[in-house]
Design an enzyme around this catalytic site. Structure first.
Site, PDB file in Angstrom:
ATOM      1  N   VAL A  77       2.315  -0.768   4.791  1.00 45.66           N
ATOM      2  CA  VAL A  77       1.871  -2.132   4.499  1.00 45.66           C
ATOM      3  C   VAL A  77       2.603  -2.642   3.260  1.00 45.66           C
ATOM      4  O   VAL A  77       2.604  -1.983   2.225  1.00 45.66           O
ATOM      5  CB  VAL A  77       0.344  -2.171   4.273  1.00 45.66           C
TER       6      VAL A  77
ATOM      7  N   LEU B 237       0.847  -1.201   0.000  1.00 46.63           N
ATOM      8  CA  LEU B 237       0.000   0.000   0.000  1.00 46.63           C
ATOM      9  C   LEU B 237       0.875   1.240   0.000  1.00 46.63           C
ATOM     10  O   LEU B 237       1.011   1.939   1.003  1.00 46.63           O
ATOM     11  CB  LEU B 237      -0.935   0.000   1.208  1.00 46.63           C
ATOM     12  N   HIS B 238       1.506   1.489  -1.125  1.00 45.53           N
ATOM     13  CA  HIS B 238       2.371   2.647  -1.293  1.00 45.53           C
ATOM     14  C   HIS B 238       1.971   3.364  -2.572  1.00 45.53           C
ATOM     15  O   HIS B 238       1.436   2.767  -3.494  1.00 45.53           O
ATOM     16  CB  HIS B 238       3.838   2.221  -1.368  1.00 45.53           C
ATOM     17  N   ASN B 239       2.255   4.628  -2.631  1.00 42.46           N
ATOM     18  CA  ASN B 239       2.051   5.447  -3.815  1.00 42.46           C
ATOM     19  C   ASN B 239       0.681   5.263  -4.458  1.00 42.46           C
ATOM     20  O   ASN B 239      -0.332   5.515  -3.847  1.00 42.46           O
ATOM     21  CB  ASN B 239       3.182   5.221  -4.819  1.00 42.46           C
ATOM     22  N   ARG B 240       0.662   4.814  -5.710  1.00 51.26           N
ATOM     23  CA  ARG B 240      -0.594   4.723  -6.448  1.00 51.26           C
ATOM     24  C   ARG B 240      -1.570   3.742  -5.832  1.00 51.26           C
ATOM     25  O   ARG B 240      -2.767   3.997  -5.793  1.00 51.26           O
ATOM     26  CB  ARG B 240      -0.335   4.320  -7.894  1.00 51.26           C
TER      27      ARG B 240
END
Length: 86
Positions: free
Chosen positions: A55, A14-17
């Site tokens: 995450v 669950l990073h960036n986009r």
């Protein structure tokens, strides 16, 4: 209140986009939605909160929702965590 433990399978975690899409999807629902990871619980409608959880792929998270469309919210967000959306 609907709650479900989910294994994060999307490659980017669950990073960036991916986090942006997750928060946008959470905001489509009327229910209060939360994501819990590593003994921390954040509002799933807050990009900063979701990104602060860090995450990664293979993590087990808990999505919970409370409201009229809680079941639909948990189901939709679970689907997002199963694949990369971009």
């Amino acid at each position: 209140m609907v709650s479900k433990e989910i294994l994060v399978k999307c490659e980017s975690g669950l990073h960036n986009r991916q986090a942006t899409y997750f928060v946008q999807k959470a905001n489509e629902f009327e229910s209060s939605v939360y994501l819990e990871f590593d003994n921390r619980k954040m509002n799933a409608k807050s990009l900063l909160g979701i990104m602060s959880l860090s995450v990664v792929t293979g993590s087990i998270v808990t999505i919970s929702a409370d409201g009229r469309d809680a079941e639909a919210a948990v189901s939709a967000l679970e689907n997002l965590l199963q694949r990369d959306v971009y």
